[in-house]
Motif scaffolding. Sequence first.
Motif, short mmCIF file in Angstrom:
data_model
loop_
_atom_site.label_atom_id
_atom_site.label_comp_id
_atom_site.label_asym_id
_atom_site.label_seq_id
_atom_site.Cartn_x
_atom_site.Cartn_y
_atom_site.Cartn_z
N TYR A 1 -0.69 -2.23 8.81
CA TYR A 1 -1.58 -1.49 7.90
C TYR A 1 -2.69 -1.53 8.44
CZ TYR A 1 -1.34 -5.54 5.17
OH TYR A 1 -1.31 -6.92 4.62
N ILE A 2 -3.41 -3.06 8.73
CA ILE A 2 -4.68 -3.06 9.11
C ILE A 2 -5.03 -2.34 10.55
CG2 ILE A 2 -6.27 -4.99 9.96
CD1 ILE A 2 -4.87 -6.65 8.00
N ILE A 3 -3.84 -2.51 11.40
CA ILE A 3 -4.05 -1.80 12.56
C ILE A 3 -4.29 -0.39 12.55
CG2 ILE A 3 -3.07 -1.19 14.95
CD1 ILE A 3 -1.67 -3.93 14.97
N MET A 4 -3.59 0.14 11.47
CA MET A 4 -3.70 1.53 11.32
C MET A 4 -4.90 1.92 10.82
SD MET A 4 -1.52 4.07 8.47
CE MET A 4 -2.46 3.05 7.08
N THR B 1 -8.20 -7.15 -2.53
CA THR B 1 -7.12 -7.60 -3.23
C THR B 1 -7.28 -9.26 -3.36
OG1 THR B 1 -5.38 -7.56 -1.80
CG2 THR B 1 -5.95 -5.59 -3.20
N THR B 2 -7.40 -9.80 -2.15
CA THR B 2 -7.38 -11.13 -2.04
C THR B 2 -8.86 -11.88 -1.98
OG1 THR B 2 -7.00 -11.19 0.29
CG2 THR B 2 -5.31 -11.07 -1.10
N TYR B 3 -9.76 -11.03 -1.65
CA TYR B 3 -11.14 -11.26 -1.36
C TYR B 3 -11.19 -12.52 0.07
CZ TYR B 3 -12.16 -9.40 -5.90
OH TYR B 3 -12.47 -8.22 -6.97
N GLU B 4 -10.33 -12.28 0.96
CA GLU B 4 -10.10 -12.99 2.13
C GLU B 4 -10.91 -12.09 3.31
OE1 GLU B 4 -7.16 -15.76 2.74
OE2 GLU B 4 -5.95 -14.36 1.13
N VAL B 5 -11.81 -12.78 4.13
CA VAL B 5 -12.05 -11.98 5.37
C VAL B 5 -10.95 -11.99 6.33
CG1 VAL B 5 -13.95 -12.17 7.24
CG2 VAL B 5 -14.51 -12.79 4.76
N LEU B 6 -10.82 -10.73 6.67
CA LEU B 6 -9.88 -10.68 7.82
C LEU B 6 -10.35 -10.60 9.14
CD1 LEU B 6 -8.05 -7.54 6.09
CD2 LEU B 6 -7.28 -9.91 5.89
N MET C 1 -0.89 8.63 8.99
CA MET C 1 -0.86 8.64 7.56
C MET C 1 0.35 8.88 7.05
SD MET C 1 -4.21 7.46 7.41
CE MET C 1 -4.73 7.76 5.75
N SER C 2 1.42 8.78 7.69
CA SER C 2 2.78 8.96 7.03
C SER C 2 2.87 7.99 6.04
CB SER C 2 3.94 9.24 7.97
OG SER C 2 5.20 9.31 7.34
N GLY C 3 3.42 8.60 4.58
CA GLY C 3 3.65 7.72 3.57
C GLY C 3 2.36 7.25 2.82
N VAL C 4 1.29 7.46 3.19
CA VAL C 4 0.00 7.03 2.29
C VAL C 4 -0.30 8.24 1.30
CG1 VAL C 4 -2.66 6.70 2.60
CG2 VAL C 4 -1.01 5.95 4.50
N THR C 5 -0.58 7.49 -0.03
CA THR C 5 -1.06 8.38 -1.04
C THR C 5 -2.16 7.70 -1.62
OG1 THR C 5 0.57 7.05 -2.53
CG2 THR C 5 1.47 9.17 -1.57
N GLY C 6 -3.00 8.56 -2.42
CA GLY C 6 -4.02 8.02 -3.18
C GLY C 6 -5.31 7.66 -2.21
N TYR C 7 -5.37 8.16 -1.02
CA TYR C 7 -6.15 7.71 -0.08
C TYR C 7 -7.79 8.00 -0.29
CZ TYR C 7 -8.34 6.36 4.60
OH TYR C 7 -9.16 6.10 5.55
N GLN D 1 -2.34 3.70 -1.19
CA GLN D 1 -1.13 2.96 -1.57
C GLN D 1 0.00 3.57 -0.46
OE1 GLN D 1 -2.22 5.53 -4.42
NE2 GLN D 1 -3.64 3.42 -4.44
N LYS D 2 0.69 2.65 -0.05
CA LYS D 2 1.95 2.94 0.72
C LYS D 2 3.21 1.88 0.36
CE LYS D 2 2.72 2.83 5.79
NZ LYS D 2 3.40 4.10 5.96
N ASP D 3 4.21 2.56 0.36
CA ASP D 3 5.42 1.77 0.08
C ASP D 3 5.25 0.86 -1.21
OD1 ASP D 3 6.61 2.75 2.58
OD2 ASP D 3 5.78 0.98 3.53
N GLY D 4 4.83 1.52 -2.09
CA GLY D 4 4.66 1.21 -3.57
C GLY D 4 3.73 -0.17 -3.56
N ARG D 5 2.87 -0.16 -2.64
CA ARG D 5 1.85 -1.21 -2.73
C ARG D 5 0.42 -0.74 -2.26
NH1 ARG D 5 1.54 -6.54 1.71
NH2 ARG D 5 -0.28 -7.31 1.09
N GLU D 6 -0.54 -1.32 -3.20
CA GLU D 6 -1.84 -0.80 -3.01
C GLU D 6 -2.80 -1.68 -1.98
OE1 GLU D 6 -5.98 0.14 -5.87
OE2 GLU D 6 -3.87 0.70 -6.52
N TYR D 7 -3.39 -1.17 -1.18
CA TYR D 7 -4.30 -1.72 -0.25
C TYR D 7 -5.70 -1.48 -0.69
CZ TYR D 7 0.16 -2.43 2.04
OH TYR D 7 1.61 -2.54 2.55
N SER D 8 -6.65 -2.45 -0.22
CA SER D 8 -8.05 -2.07 -0.55
C SER D 8 -8.76 -2.98 0.40
CB SER D 8 -8.21 -2.08 -1.99
OG SER D 8 -9.62 -2.24 -2.12
N TYR D 9 -9.57 -2.44 1.39
CA TYR D 9 -10.27 -3.09 2.48
C TYR D 9 -11.75 -2.54 2.14
CZ TYR D 9 -6.04 -3.82 4.18
OH TYR D 9 -4.24 -3.99 4.36
N GLU D 10 -12.72 -3.42 2.60
CA GLU D 10 -14.21 -3.28 2.62
C GLU D 10 -14.57 -3.63 3.91
OE1 GLU D 10 -17.55 -4.18 -0.72
OE2 GLU D 10 -16.08 -5.65 -0.36
#
Length: 239
Positions: A11-14, A56-61, A172-178, A201-210
């Motif tokens: 999901y990060i690569i995407m 969501t974790t406040y970690e630098v990726l 973006m297949s399966g992605v909602t609420g973008y 959101q994807k597969d019942g999980r929310e993702y948030s990146y900054e």
Amino acid sequence: MKIMKRLLPLYIIMVYCITAFTGCSGANYEGKDLVDRAKKIHTDQDAAHITVSDRTTYEVLQEITYRFEGDVMQYMYIGRDIETGREYYEFNSGNELDTWQTGDYGWNAVARGSEGYYNYSRAKRHYFADGDLLLNDYSSAVKSAEIRNEVGGLKRVCLQYDDSRIAQYEQMSGVTGYREQYEFDPVFHDGQCINMLVTYQKDGREYSYEIDIEYCDPEEPIKRVGLPAVSGEITENAQ
């Protein structure tokens, strides 16, 4: 950075491997002129420090500091996979490529002209040094757009995407609420984008990146940072 792409979750690569994205139809929306201007400003910059964080974790990726010396890009990149704890470091002076990933004892160096060496330039851009870092590849799927004027002259462009239209993009297949949010500083930084937020959101999980962008002094040398301690050894000093 082929090695790091294997370490990062899909999901990060995407979201962040911008060069893999297809172009959009160029649809107009409120605030698009601000985004387009910021893309050009970013492409024209000679030096920057950029971080990508998981909200969501406040970690630098991912983080990178780079500058162009003439046509050649020098940079120090660090990538982290928070699910496995693996890390990848990459330093390119323009003459030598040094890499390290979890499991290596020390740096792996490849000289310019040797097999395995690669670098980036103004013509062959690293995706963090390209204006397309400011995503916006799916503008034909924008459902609503809003410009918010903030304290101090800052402006935010907030985009909500239509689920059915964005699903037409294979990536973006399966992605909602973008949603995307861009923050611009037209007062002190001539319209530069200093922050971008992506949520979905994807597969019942929310993702948030900054993404945070800070433009730097192009005369400041890029330093190779120290590695994490290995087998109890003292962390290598920056040089």
